[in-house]
Design an enzyme around this catalytic site. Structure first.
Site, PDB file in Angstrom:
ATOM      1  N   GLY A  28      10.732  -5.892  12.352  1.00 35.15           N
ATOM      2  CA  GLY A  28      11.230  -5.214  11.164  1.00 35.15           C
ATOM      3  C   GLY A  28      11.888  -3.899  11.523  1.00 35.15           C
ATOM      4  O   GLY A  28      11.458  -3.214  12.442  1.00 35.15           O
ATOM      5  N   ASP A  31       4.059   0.936   9.805  1.00 34.90           N
ATOM      6  CA  ASP A  31       2.700   1.012   9.252  1.00 34.90           C
ATOM      7  C   ASP A  31       1.793   1.971  10.029  1.00 34.90           C
ATOM      8  O   ASP A  31       0.683   2.257   9.587  1.00 34.90           O
ATOM      9  CB  ASP A  31       2.043  -0.380   9.284  1.00 34.90           C
ATOM     10  CG  ASP A  31       2.620  -1.325   8.243  1.00 34.90           C
ATOM     11  OD1 ASP A  31       3.402  -0.872   7.394  1.00 34.90           O
ATOM     12  OD2 ASP A  31       2.290  -2.522   8.289  1.00 34.90           O
ATOM     13  N   GLY A  87       7.288  -3.683  17.845  1.00 34.51           N
ATOM     14  CA  GLY A  87       5.893  -3.598  17.442  1.00 34.51           C
ATOM     15  C   GLY A  87       4.993  -4.476  18.300  1.00 34.51           C
ATOM     16  O   GLY A  87       5.360  -4.880  19.411  1.00 34.51           O
ATOM     17  N   THR A 132       6.505  -7.642  19.821  1.00 33.57           N
ATOM     18  CA  THR A 132       7.499  -7.336  20.845  1.00 33.57           C
ATOM     19  C   THR A 132       6.830  -6.871  22.131  1.00 33.57           C
ATOM     20  O   THR A 132       7.204  -7.281  23.235  1.00 33.57           O
ATOM     21  CB  THR A 132       8.442  -6.212  20.334  1.00 33.57           C
ATOM     22  OG1 THR A 132       9.071  -6.684  19.154  1.00 33.57           O
ATOM     23  CG2 THR A 132       9.474  -5.846  21.374  1.00 33.57           C
ATOM     24  N   GLN A 184      11.237   1.534   1.405  1.00 38.15           N
ATOM     25  CA  GLN A 184      10.388   2.364   2.275  1.00 38.15           C
ATOM     26  C   GLN A 184      10.827   2.342   3.727  1.00 38.15           C
ATOM     27  O   GLN A 184      10.400   3.168   4.518  1.00 38.15           O
ATOM     28  CB  GLN A 184       8.930   1.872   2.215  1.00 38.15           C
ATOM     29  CG  GLN A 184       8.274   2.056   0.879  1.00 38.15           C
ATOM     30  CD  GLN A 184       6.974   1.272   0.787  1.00 38.15           C
ATOM     31  OE1 GLN A 184       5.923   1.769   1.140  1.00 38.15           O
ATOM     32  NE2 GLN A 184       7.051   0.040   0.321  1.00 38.15           N
ATOM     33  N   ARG A 185      11.625   1.382   4.128  1.00 35.96           N
ATOM     34  CA  ARG A 185      11.954   1.287   5.544  1.00 35.96           C
ATOM     35  C   ARG A 185      13.438   1.505   5.832  1.00 35.96           C
ATOM     36  O   ARG A 185      13.844   1.433   7.000  1.00 35.96           O
ATOM     37  CB  ARG A 185      11.465  -0.018   6.131  1.00 35.96           C
ATOM     38  CG  ARG A 185      12.138  -1.262   5.614  1.00 35.96           C
ATOM     39  CD  ARG A 185      11.436  -2.527   6.140  1.00 35.96           C
ATOM     40  NE  ARG A 185      10.985  -2.389   7.484  1.00 35.96           N
ATOM     41  CZ  ARG A 185       9.807  -2.823   7.954  1.00 35.96           C
ATOM     42  NH1 ARG A 185       8.992  -3.454   7.147  1.00 35.96           N
ATOM     43  NH2 ARG A 185       9.476  -2.659   9.193  1.00 35.96           N
ATOM     44  N   GLY A 223       1.853  -1.828   4.322  1.00 34.79           N
ATOM     45  CA  GLY A 223       0.562  -1.739   5.009  1.00 34.79           C
ATOM     46  C   GLY A 223      -0.139  -3.086   4.991  1.00 34.79           C
ATOM     47  O   GLY A 223      -0.993  -3.317   4.145  1.00 34.79           O
TER      48      GLY A 223
END
Lengths: 342, 342, 342, 342
Positions: A10, A128, A103, A106, A274-275, A171
């Protein structure tokens, strides 16, 4: 030395600042050259490559998203996947090492590839903030700020209507965004995966705030599940493509609150806003520093290591250690926030 | 236990969140009661006091400034000053201990009063982030964000006109705000008190950026002085009230840059907007936690101590240690930023 | 003259600025006194009243929501409702006239009450901007800005993942918010109630943008229904309290787009954040001016009239005229926006 | 038809949206092609030209500044200036018509060139909103919002210190930005060129606000001069390049207020941040529509005309009419704002 950068999973505010930091430090100091793999591991597997010079990274630090694109491609799958194919691709394009920005998934893939002999270093990315090996990850600060701004807005409309407002934030496994945005915005209940709050407790907090003349604000992390409720995600089921549906817990608890307390309740799912977008100054600085440090540890040949924040300094952590543990909200941090409740 | 809170010195985003945190933790958990002293030490000396209940702190965490007011009054001066008078005032109003939220000067005064037997704990406040005993101070993040937003704006106008833009930010003794906002905004030169950059070097960076087709952005901390320049503040002299004039270095170096490089140059002094208004989510959370911890150490009777951030946790530091050292920008942090220069 | 102000229906950024404008003009110039009815018509019917002085309106113009509260109470219903009871309440509390700040429903009720002899003037409030008698309504500008900011964020995440992003905005009967935010953010498709766009057309625009290398952005007003789709709201049905569920069209068309085009698609419903929080400067100025003008027309005894914006000036319009017609997006405005599509 | 676009004079949020609107409408509907002249009239005179296709305008609407660059070059000066040279340049590059986006000076030059036979249409640009022929100009809304945000911040720091805060905003000849931002932020005094407010009056307002417990906020347009004060700009004199120094009135009246009232007073000059950065949604929509309309009137051969906003519609106005009159703040608008004073 020629290095290929990839961004995977993401997207997250600050990815471009990592790229900027790495390319600047690498080209100006460490004698490195850079290319970018397009769309994460897909670009590695398919050798889809773009040049990364000082010129084409100019002005990117404040851009949201990633100029390299991203995907959830698994580098071990497909006919071009796996360490041998990737090593062959790297050799064909004169790429000596990989900087993998991503993340949990990955970094796990990077570890397997490193174990197979590839030269890879990592930069942790999780909006998160759920990685135990680093104090904070870039993107988290921006997400918290966006969520807080949204809650500041929700409060005034809630107060005008004497409504309870439920805000669902990101989250999946941990409640950091909910905790920080909820503390910042003055939430009367914060519901996170780490805490199996009951519906009764939640409604008690809402009622108590309402009775003191407040418009209750409930912040819920998407991965939260009340202990007296079946998995809220199971009911929503799978979408047309067989993936579990995202979110939905906010919209599920709002009618519960309304029916139990009688207080008019509305849910808002903040979702993708939010991202995206311009990263906060905090995230730009942190991400730039991580990128610079990642260039340094490539210079050191620290394969299988990733960069991380400890206090005010950037340190190095092995993939194995980094992957070992989810960073959950500790009880004492939740207890602090809970002083605002009710 | 009844505690008097004061906020002293320049205001700073997050002061109200400290108050919220202290009052919540103190009243809900630690069995404390709170009053506020109006306008810093002035309210202590003059016994100018307001009640602080859970009710009258509602909604304050997102407000800039301080609901208690602030001043630069020295608690040792005047006929009502000094430890005896203050102790008498405290006894008269049933106040057992003081929570002093302030900077270097406030904490130094708090130390002297503690040494004289008063019960005081501290919460460090410096928008410049120049206190060595804590990783970050609240208010700093907000100031950096405001400065970064302003620089993002300055860049587009600079680029349209092929101008060099000079942005003067806060930072009397240290360059943290300049460093972070400059890194975030992609500055081509960052000038801070810790680095005696010459006018020649500064102009070289500007020229180099210009030659690469960029509109140079120069970020300068108010306390910077080029090594080949007399004290820029001396010339501005004193204002009508005998105080040294604030700022001015940005407006002084802009014509220098223009005359030496021939590049049209404009200065903007961000000034007071950097310290006012809604605090960032980061600062609200940090400040709330510091306030809560300050209530705790009062419960512990940790007089002469202050709360501080280390990594992700709140710790305790003695006044003496806290006051010992200015936190300056270390060379390696400046070198990181310098990769963006020129 | 003593005037009662009420705010009714959904809240809207700028309500408090209207109150500020009315009270300032009324008390300073027009010799009026003010009270506020709590929670819209409910406060009128139940004589729930608060004083409104210059002192207690200070600082409210920048606050979202309404300090008076709001509700959807119908003043003709209930045992205390109807013109006689209201007139009796007004007389009992010495209230000579009512300033009703509200939308279509409020103004319709105000008209009926005025026809029954009550002294009422109106201030139009509709965040959707769907009132034909005024060029713009306050709150609309703020909502458009919030939606645009959200879309700016959605675009970067969409581009990183090569996804189509669907943003659902407010607009039950008209598409003004969708039109303006979509134009501002560069949407590749804008779907509004006034235009019966087919699913095929929508997917064609998405595909075309995608083929040009863009991450398609689709903006959809909550009241939109594709011409080949059954009423999307009917399926969502009623909530536990028998009200039709809000929104949902964005989440319904996203899987359609994905299944038809094969392009990964995500929906975000902006929801309540569009109507809360700090009003834009535009809305603060417009709302203040409308409030001032409403005080003036009360001074003129212009019962049954409301204030409105025409060009740069505030004018007066009769309730009957104001209620006659919904302001829909005209074809030429949609055609302008459609130049961005595909 | 091949059209050259130029942006001239000071930059302004929305310039890129005008370019986007023109190119989209022109290429998709009106069968036009576009080039851009670099740096305003300089690019016209020197035939410095870049292609403007749908591809290279993508994503520009939300960027501040102008992708074409701007300058204050006079097209009648220099050896390549004047109508004959420009006409020859246009012919040599196959350019049929010019779309000039600029302020008073640009439009006056455009008029002279049109009178000399060139085919030119105009788009009015003035961040100060001082053009009588249009209700609003793009950029103004963004500037007002930035100024208002800054003042919201200044107020909290002012209140914490019980200080008077002076904010200097743009406005050389007219006070629109001061009026709107001051009304939005709740200023206790607004000083504009159109009103020869005395120092006594100004201090009376400050004192009155202070006496009511407020931290006085004074908003002053850069072109304001108190009637009992000599030209504040004369004293500042010329800079090293012989240009009159910008701004300075805020810093000049602050010590006056402090010395007369005894209230501590601080000045902030907002300066260049008011004209840079991301345009507001309002300005993006207005600018896009003006650009589209400018393409249309080129299609109509309406040489010597410019586009303008009247109410909610875009209209056409002749250069001669447009240049006739400065749009000053009318007395009744100032009187409205003055209700907030003192």
């Amino acid at each position: 030395m020629r290095i290929g950068i990839l961004t995977s999973g993401g997207d997250c505010p600050g990815l471009n600042a990592v790229i900027r930091g790495a390319v600047l430090k690498g080209t100006e100091i460490n004698g490195q050259e850079f290319v970018g793999f397009r769309d994460g591991w897909r670009g590695v597997v398919n050798a889809d490559i773009m040049e990364l010079t000082r010129h084409n990274i100019r002005g990117i630090a404040k851009q949201g998203g990633t100029i390299l694109g991203t995907s959830r491609t698994n580098p071990f799958e497909g006919e071009n996947g796996g360490p041998e194919n990737i090593a062959a691709n790297m050799e064909r394009h004169g790429i000596d090492a990989i900087m993998a920005i991503g993340g949990e998934g990955t970094l796990a893939a990077a570890k397997r590839l490193t174990d197979a002999g590839l030269k890879i270093v990592g930069v942790p990315k999780t909006v998160d903030n759920d990685l135990d090996a680093t104090d904070y990850t870039f993107g988290f600060d921006t997400a918290v700020q966006i969520a807080t701004d949204a809650m500041d807005r929700l409060r005034t409309t809630g107060e005008s209507h004497s409504r309870c407002m439920v805000a669902e934030v990101m989250g999946r496994h941990v409640g950091w965004i909910a905790l920080h945005s909820g503390m910042a915005a003055g939430a009367h209940a914060i519901l996170i995966p780490e805490q199996k709050t009951s519906v009764e407790q939640m409604c008690e907090w809402v009622q108590s705030a309402y009775d003191r003349g407040r418009a209750p604000l409930v912040v819920v992390a998407e991965g939260f599940m009340p202990d007296s409720m079946d998995d809220p995600h199971s009911e929503r089921g799978l979408d047309a493509f067989g993936r579990p549906r995202l979110g939905g817990i906010g919209e599920r608890i709002a009618p519960l609150i309304e029916s139990i307390t009688g207080i008019e309740t509305r849910a808002t799912t903040l979702g993708h806003i939010q991202r995206g977008g311009v990263p906060s100054a905090y995230d730009r600085v942190l991400a730039t520093r991580l990128g610079m440090a990642a260039s340094d540890i490539i210079g050191d040949g620290a394969w299988g290591q990733m960069v991380a924040l400890k206090g005010t300094e950037i340190v190095t952590v092995g993939f194995a250690e980094a992957l070992g543990k989810l960073k959950t909200v500790p009880q004492h941090r939740y207890d602090e926030a809970a002083l605002l409740f009710g």
